[in-house]
Design a protein around this motif. Structure first.
Motif, PDB file in Angstrom:
ATOM      1  N   ASN A  13      -4.705   4.813  -7.337  1.00 57.73           N
ATOM      2  CA  ASN A  13      -3.763   5.673  -6.335  1.00 57.73           C
ATOM      3  C   ASN A  13      -3.971   6.964  -6.400  1.00 57.73           C
TER       4      ASN A  13
ATOM      5  N   ARG B 183       0.615  -1.294   0.084  1.00 60.47           N
ATOM      6  CA  ARG B 183      -0.101  -0.034   0.058  1.00 60.47           C
ATOM      7  C   ARG B 183       0.797   1.186   0.146  1.00 60.47           C
TER       8      ARG B 183
ATOM      9  N   HIS C 172       3.915  12.629   0.777  1.00 63.17           N
ATOM     10  CA  HIS C 172       3.097  11.894   0.860  1.00 63.17           C
ATOM     11  C   HIS C 172       3.218  11.465   2.399  1.00 63.17           C
TER      12      HIS C 172
ATOM     13  N   GLU D 116       0.579   3.858  -2.987  1.00 62.99           N
ATOM     14  CA  GLU D 116      -0.029   5.242  -2.750  1.00 62.99           C
ATOM     15  C   GLU D 116       1.168   6.451  -3.101  1.00 62.99           C
TER      16      GLU D 116
END
Length: 812
Positions: free
Chosen positions: A347, A323, A663, A327
């Protein structure tokens, strides 16, 4: 069972004691200890292994009934016979009420009198032993039941074995029990659990599993032979010599050892100690053997549970890692359901790239997406993906939500999640690539011209004899001599080396130092031209064979390129030193900076301590504070932001443009924001570095001494010259063929070559490097042995395999 019964005979008449001892010991059935005092008899019981007591009734200080009561307070199971001249009925009644086994009256001739006593002693001992065996068996059934309850309840191996040892002692009536695991490095049984009267018995005890004196006791023998071993008389068994003294001091008289979980990582032995000789009968052994089987089963179940939990944890970790990659990937990613083609996930990057929210994509087919202009391409892509499992479109035009046109690479492949087919589509924005196309084209032209002309000629020499055993095509093109002219000659025998003494000295120096270098060495081509070369030689080993490699580089045209090369190197170094990302790490709750790397200091001129503890909008190098505040708010909401061409100002007042990408990820249970700041002025030089890296790879690929080829799952895509040499085939024959084409039908282990090759290829494609032995067939159908290494690589965005094949002349 031992045959001799140990008897304690108590009587205040010494003559009678002597007669009784003499009569009873006429055979080996009895061993008699005598005493004239009841109190002395009690002391003798503590220090001797007494199996039966014969006592007079009327004695000074303590009579026979009082002695009987004292004995029963100490030991309720030992046989007791009252042997008296007082024949009153009330004495006999008292004796039986207090636990006497028999009552005999003295008198008459000694022979029949002591014959009757001998018979009564044997009867009493056998009766008591039978009672004890029944009790022991009943207790062992209780032990088995309690063991099974413990197996269900306890999930730690050490705790389980300790509980089983406790059950054996408390419920089974054993004096002591211990269990140990096999230590493969030390070849010992290492105690891990114990219960009962141990008193340091195990502290200094070494039990080997080898057939040596330390391994010849019951425990070591049981493990080594893989079956239970019993010692029913510790005092006389020669195999207990090393441990006898400590065992007898602690009251151990017999023992049995049972191996468990053999041929597993839990292999070990559990040993039981009893306080009486001859305790371990066939029935008791059978029940204890059943218990050792239960232990083996339980340890296997615990292993399976540990492996299951580890697999679950690894799966969770893998999912988190996936993940995080999903992402934070710099590609936009769509996940499609394999049967219907419906989008089931996307994403955050696809949203930033195209401007469409996640909910817009979910549930649609590719051809229903607004950003794909040509719907027929999308429909055809899905059909091809279902058929071939892979598609790739380069320079595909897309349109963002705000009407901008962008160009992308669209790559998709299939994988399975359980029994469900999934399609993953990666979309990479290559719009900015056109900015570099003209410069890249010029650079590629310059690189190809240099690559084709600046090549090394290579000679391979036998390290012992110095004879040339191979040469590449460049030396033939450079000097005009055919390959067969070079093979088998020494350096000083080659016509193109003018100074023979230099060649002889070079070989001697190469053998001594392992390396030589001659610059501006004059050579003469076959057609009489003189050329200058750099001559570099070094040593390496193929197996245990020494090989000399001599690289000859034509430097005649070097000056032509010196100025251009100098300028190119300056540009490359400047780009290389500046093409780095600066990174800020923010606390996910407060937004304060908690760390920064050295690149941001070099890029912006601010020391580390200036950044720590500040928010983005408090940093001096961010001109627009509103953007910084908005960025943090958006980052907390969406978990991802991207700003392109963001203006920053260095400490000395310079303005630079950067790509700002951030992020979120978790460090434990703490949210962290990572902000990557990339100075985009250095991109051009990164491309130059990439070109140089490709040149280095191609050089290594073409001129390694092994055969090397690149393949997909079915055919060979590329190969070096040595692949042609080792197979006896031309490049055209090799490319597009199956890697199994030049193999016999079966390998030496009897397996089909196609089946075994597929197994190795599938394992390598899964990411597990493969090294194995193989039998290959040349074009002329002769076979030879090779060692093969398979590694998965990424080539132009696709997974391929790199195969390195080395011929093994003599495999034994």
């Amino acid at each position: 069972m031992v045959s001799t019964i140990s008897v304690l005979y108590v009587d205040d008449e010494s003559v009678l004691l002597d007669i009784g001892k003499l009569y009873l010991e006429r055979t080996t059935d009895f061993s008699v200890i005598t005493t004239s005092s009841a109190r002395a008899a009690l002391d003798l019981m503590k220090s001797n292994d007494i199996q039966a007591i014969v006592s007079d009734y009327q004695m000074p200080g303590m009579d026979g009934i009082e002695l009987l009561k004292a004995v029963r307070a100490m030991n309720k199971s030992i046989p007791f016979i009252l042997f008296t001249g007082r024949g009153r009925e009330e004495i006999a009644i008292q004796a039986f009420e207090n636990g006497a086994d028999f009552y005999l009256q003295k008198g008459g001739a000694p022979k029949p009198q002591f014959a009757e006593l001998s018979h009564k002693i044997k009867a009493a001992v056998n009766h008591r032993r039978a009672d004890l065996q029944v009790i022991a068996l009943q207790r062992l059934y209780t032990v088995l039941s309690a063991t099974n309850h413990a197996i269900v309840r306890i999930h730690d191996k050490k705790e389980l074995l300790n509980e089983i040892c406790r059950i054996v002692v408390d419920d089974g009536g054993f004096t002591m029990a211990w269990a140990g695991f096999f230590d493969g490095e030390k070849h010992l049984i290492e105690p891990i659990a114990q219960a009962g009267y141990v008193e340091g018995f195990l502290d200094q005890m070494l039990i080997s599993t080898d057939d040596i004196p330390l391994g010849q006791g019951p425990t070591g023998t049981a493990f080594r032979k893989g079956m239970f071993t019993v010692c029913n008389d510790i005092e006389s068994d020669p195999k207990m010599a090393l441990w006898r003294k400590g065992a007898l001091e602690r009251g151990y008289r017999s023992l049995a050892a049972f191996p468990f979980a053999l041929d597993t990582r839990n292999a070990g032995v559990i040993s039981f100690y009893a306080s009486e000789s001859g305790f371990f009968t066939d029935q008791i052994i059978e029940l204890l053997h059943e218990q050792s089987g239960d232990i083996s089963f339980a340890l296997g179940i615990l292993d399976h549970e540990e492996q299951r939990i580890a697999a679950i944890n690894n799966l969770k970790k893998s999912e988190i890692q996936y993940r995080r990659l999903f992402e934070t990937a710099q590609d936009a990613i769509l996940i499609l359901e394999g049967d219907t083609g419906k989008i089931i996930d996307a994403n955050a990057f696809i949203l930033d790239m195209l401007g469409y929210p996640l909910e817009y994509c979910i549930g649609k087919n590719l051809w229903e997406l607004g950003f794909i202009r040509d719907k027929s391409i999308a429909q055809h892509a899905f059909t091809e993906l279902k058929t071939n499992g892979y598609i790739r479109y380069e320079d595909l035009p897309l349109e963002t939500k705000d009407g901008r046109s962008i160009t992308v690479d669209f790559i998709s492949h299939v994988y399975n999640v359980g029994d469900k087919k999934i399609f993953q589509c990666n979309i990479r924005d290559i719009t900015s690539r056109k900015v570099f196309q003209d410069a890249l084209k010029t650079s590629e032209t310059r690189y190809r011209r240099l690559f084709e002309t600046a090549q090394d000629a290579i000679l391979i020499l036998d390290g012992d004899a110095g004879e040339i055993i191979d040469a590449n095509a460049f030396i033939l093109d450079m000097l005009g001599y055919p390959l067969e002219y070079c093979i088998g000659k020494h350096l000083w025998e080659l016509g193109f080396i003018k100074d023979k003494s230099i060649a002889q000295h070079a070989f001697a120096e190469l053998k001594t130092n392992g390396r030589i270098r001659y610059e501006d060495l004059p050579l003469e081509t076959k057609d009489g031209r003189s050329i200058d070369v750099d001559f570099i030689g070094h040593v390496y080993y193929v197996g245990d064979k020494k090989i000399f490699q001599c690289n000859i580089r034509d430097i005649t045209s070097r000056k032509v390129f010196q100025d251009a090369l100098k300028i190119s190197e300056i540009r490359y170094r400047r780009l290389f030193e500046t093409a780095q990302d600066a990174i800020l790490i923010l606390d996910g709750d407060t937004g304060e900076i908690i760390d920064a790397n050295g690149f941001i200091l070099d890029m912006l001129g601010y020391p580390l301590e200036y950044c720590i503890g500040k928010h983005l909008w408090e940093l001096g190098f961010i001109k627009d504070k509103f953007i910084a505040q908005h960025a943090f708010a958006e980052l907390k909401t969406k978990g991802y932001i991207r700003y392109e061409d963001l203006p920053l100002e260095t400490k000395d007042g310079r303005s630079i443009d950067v790509d700002f990408i951030s992020h979120v990820y978790l460090a434990g249970d703490k949210k962290i924001f990572q902000c990557n700041i990339r100075d985009i002025t250095a991109r051009r030089h990164v491309r130059d570095a990439l070109v140089e890296s490709e040149a280095q790879y191609r050089t290594l690929f073409e001129y390694t001494s092994d055969a090397v080829f690149i393949m997909n799952s079915t055919v060979i895509l590329d190969c070096n010259h040595n692949t042609e040499v080792i197979s006896g085939c031309s490049r055209d024959q090799i490319l597009g063929s199956s890697p199994v084409a030049l193999s016999p039908k079966c390998q030496p282990d009897g397996r089909l070559s196609t089946e075994k090759a597929k197994e190795k290829i599938d394992s390598a494609f899964s990411g597990e490097p493969q090294f194995f032995e193989w039998v290959q067939t040349r074009y002329d159908h002769t076979t030879f042995n090779v060692d093969v290494i398979l590694n998965r690589i990424v080539l132009k965005g696709d997974y391929c395999l790199q195969a390195i094949v080395r011929e093994v002349p003599d495999r034994r």
